[in-house]
Motif scaffolding. Structure first.
Motif, short mmCIF file in Angstrom:
data_model
loop_
_atom_site.label_atom_id
_atom_site.label_comp_id
_atom_site.label_asym_id
_atom_site.label_seq_id
_atom_site.Cartn_x
_atom_site.Cartn_y
_atom_site.Cartn_z
N ASP A 27 -58.32 -43.12 -26.20
CA ASP A 27 -57.03 -42.82 -25.54
C ASP A 27 -56.27 -44.13 -25.31
O ASP A 27 -55.06 -44.23 -25.59
CB ASP A 27 -57.31 -42.09 -24.22
CG ASP A 27 -56.03 -41.65 -23.51
OD1 ASP A 27 -54.95 -41.78 -24.10
OD2 ASP A 27 -56.13 -41.20 -22.36
N ARG A 31 -52.66 -45.10 -26.72
CA ARG A 31 -51.57 -45.51 -25.82
C ARG A 31 -51.00 -46.86 -26.25
O ARG A 31 -49.79 -47.08 -26.21
CB ARG A 31 -52.09 -45.67 -24.39
CG ARG A 31 -52.29 -44.37 -23.68
CD ARG A 31 -53.13 -44.62 -22.43
NE ARG A 31 -53.52 -43.37 -21.84
CZ ARG A 31 -52.77 -42.69 -20.98
NH1 ARG A 31 -51.62 -43.17 -20.58
NH2 ARG A 31 -53.18 -41.53 -20.51
N THR A 35 -47.21 -47.56 -27.16
CA THR A 35 -46.44 -48.58 -26.46
C THR A 35 -45.84 -49.57 -27.46
O THR A 35 -44.65 -49.94 -27.38
CB THR A 35 -47.33 -49.33 -25.45
OG1 THR A 35 -47.87 -48.36 -24.55
CG2 THR A 35 -46.57 -50.37 -24.66
N THR A 47 -46.01 -45.50 -17.45
CA THR A 47 -47.01 -44.45 -17.32
C THR A 47 -46.79 -43.79 -15.96
O THR A 47 -46.66 -44.49 -14.95
CB THR A 47 -48.43 -45.06 -17.39
OG1 THR A 47 -48.55 -45.73 -18.64
CG2 THR A 47 -49.51 -43.98 -17.29
N ASN A 52 -49.38 -39.74 -17.92
CA ASN A 52 -48.53 -39.43 -19.07
C ASN A 52 -47.67 -40.66 -19.38
O ASN A 52 -47.19 -41.32 -18.45
CB ASN A 52 -47.62 -38.23 -18.77
CG ASN A 52 -48.41 -37.01 -18.30
OD1 ASN A 52 -49.35 -36.59 -18.99
ND2 ASN A 52 -48.06 -36.47 -17.15
N ALA A 53 -47.49 -40.94 -20.66
CA ALA A 53 -46.72 -42.14 -21.06
C ALA A 53 -45.30 -41.74 -21.46
O ALA A 53 -45.10 -40.76 -22.19
CB ALA A 53 -47.41 -42.83 -22.23
N VAL A 113 -51.11 -36.43 -21.43
CA VAL A 113 -52.53 -36.77 -21.54
C VAL A 113 -53.39 -35.50 -21.55
O VAL A 113 -53.06 -34.51 -20.91
CB VAL A 113 -52.93 -37.74 -20.38
CG1 VAL A 113 -52.95 -37.04 -19.02
CG2 VAL A 113 -54.28 -38.40 -20.65
#
Ligand code: GLV
Ligand code: MN
Ligand code: MN
Length: 393
Positions: A27, A31, A35, A47, A52-53, A113
């Motif tokens: 994960d 991410r 990013t 985040t 959650n991003a 997520v």
């Protein structure tokens, strides 16, 4: 442009496909990739309290047009379910810029997520926590197969468990949410269309059946002396098939004998039922029938069974006005229902929400064979860019 191929080496499941689960090292890799892609485009990444991003084009603010999906997978999942929506969102931003479009509203790409619930068993964790559809204390206590709690896993990935839960600020910011997703069926193939909009999602949920019997020796225990929970579990699997009529679906995709040895009569068996139907009444009827069969089979074998509802979501009917508006914007693409769950389904109870589907030639999903043609993915990206331009103008 960003490609799904960028992720081909991340979270490979040695049994085939991908095993990408929330709050793991994989994960974090996903991410970091997101990013990097967002920052390369000058988008500001943050985040939220639930992990959650978000990547913002312009200043984050209320009433934003938000698109995105998830990057996690089911165990042995395909490359498209989730990541296609994220890749298409990033590429749609590129496309809009190429066309010199500047959004009049804030625009964001979100990655939710643990959508699949592949690690902690509970689907759409990021969106359900954000909307308050699951209580934080219930979620944080969920355990993975190794006994790690969500609270521990989240903390290890930099998310403070004390701040997890309904996020008013994040919710206020979403004016409209549009999730692009590979279709998980053959609806668009049959309609001869590369892209469609979603009309509805089946009611669906997950139930854990815990059978308890007597662990014993496979050779030394006469058949008449056994209390074998595997027998009750097997009868339950068969009952699921029988109970799912009239468009309902019932699946046992996971079964865990404890302790799990070839020459060991199991002391207990955990089994998970995934049941779906057009409405709550029909879904509950399926679960009731399976539960009755499980109780009977457990009694006949001298075992016990305990049934726990782990998650449930009612039927989703996407906002008809938005659905029709987007279909018209895209030149009259078809609207179609789905049996698959999505973060968009969770958000639909809180904000204006729509989905775009991209044709899947075989309809296979949640398996390594999941696929969409490059030309259809490109058509999906263009459709998403058109929809975003329409909504953010
Ligand atoms: C997720 O894709 C689900 O439908 O369970
Ligand atoms: Mn899925
Ligand atoms: Mn998905």
């Amino acid at each position: 442009m960003t490609s799904l191929d960028d992720l081909a080496g991340v979270g490979v499941d040695r049994r085939g496909g991908f095993a990408r689960h929330g709050f793991t090292g994989v994960d974090l890799e996903l991410r970091a990739w997101f990013t990097g892609e967002a920052e390369r485009r000058g988008l500001g990444v943050e985040t939220d309290r639930n992990g959650n991003a978000w990547a913002w084009w312009g200043e984050p603010g209320e009433g934003a047009v938000v698109t995105g999906s998830h990057l996690d997978s089911v165990p042995g999942g395909g490359a498209f379910d989730g990541p296609l929506g994220v890749v298409a969102a990033l590429n749609a931003v590129d496309l809009l810029r190429t066309k010199q479009f500047t959004p009049a509203k804030p625009l964001a790409v979100v990655v939710f997520v643990e959508e699949e619930g592949g690690r902690f068993g509970s689907a759409c964790l990021g969106s359900r926590l954000m909307t308050g559809a699951i209580a934080p204390e219930k979620a944080l206590a969920l355990k993975d197969l190794d006994g790690t709690t969500l609270a521990e896993a989240a903390r290890a990935c930099g998310v403070d468990p004390g701040r997890v839960g309904r996020d008013e600020e994040a919710l206020r910011r979403i004016g409209t949410f549009v999730e692009l997703h590979v279709e998980q069926g053959r609806g668009l193939v049959d309609l001869g269309a590369a892209v469609g909009v979603a009309s509805s999602i089946l009611a669906h949920g997950r139930w854990r059946f815990r059978f308890r019997g007597e662990g014993n020796h496979a050779g030394a225990t006469p058949m008449a002396d056994r209390r074998d929970p595997m027998l009750a579990a097997a009868a339950t699997v068969l009952a699921a098939r029988t109970a799912a009529t009239g468009g309902a679906r019932a699946t046992v995709g996971r079964l865990l004998p404890v302790p799990g040895g070839t020459n060991v009569i199991a002391a207990a068996v955990d089994l998970w039922l995934d049941a779906r139907a057009h409405d709550t009444a029909r879904t509950r009827a399926v679960v009731h029938a399976v539960t009755e069969a499980a109780s009977r089979a457990a009694r006949d074998e001298g075992c016990t069974v305990e049934v726990t509802e782990e998650s449930y979501g009612d039927t989703v009917h996407f906002d008809p006005a938005l659905r029709d508006d987007l279909a018209a914007t895209l030149g009259g693409v078809p609207a179609l229902p789905t049996g698959a769950g999505h973060d968009a389904g969770v958000l639909a109870a809180h904000t204006r929400t729509a989905m775009l589907f991209v044709r899947n030639p075989t309809g296979v999903s949640h398996a390594p064979e999941e696929f969409a043609e490059a030309a259809d993915c490109a058509a999906g990206t263009e459709a998403l860019a058109d929809v975003l331009a329409h909504l953010a103008r």
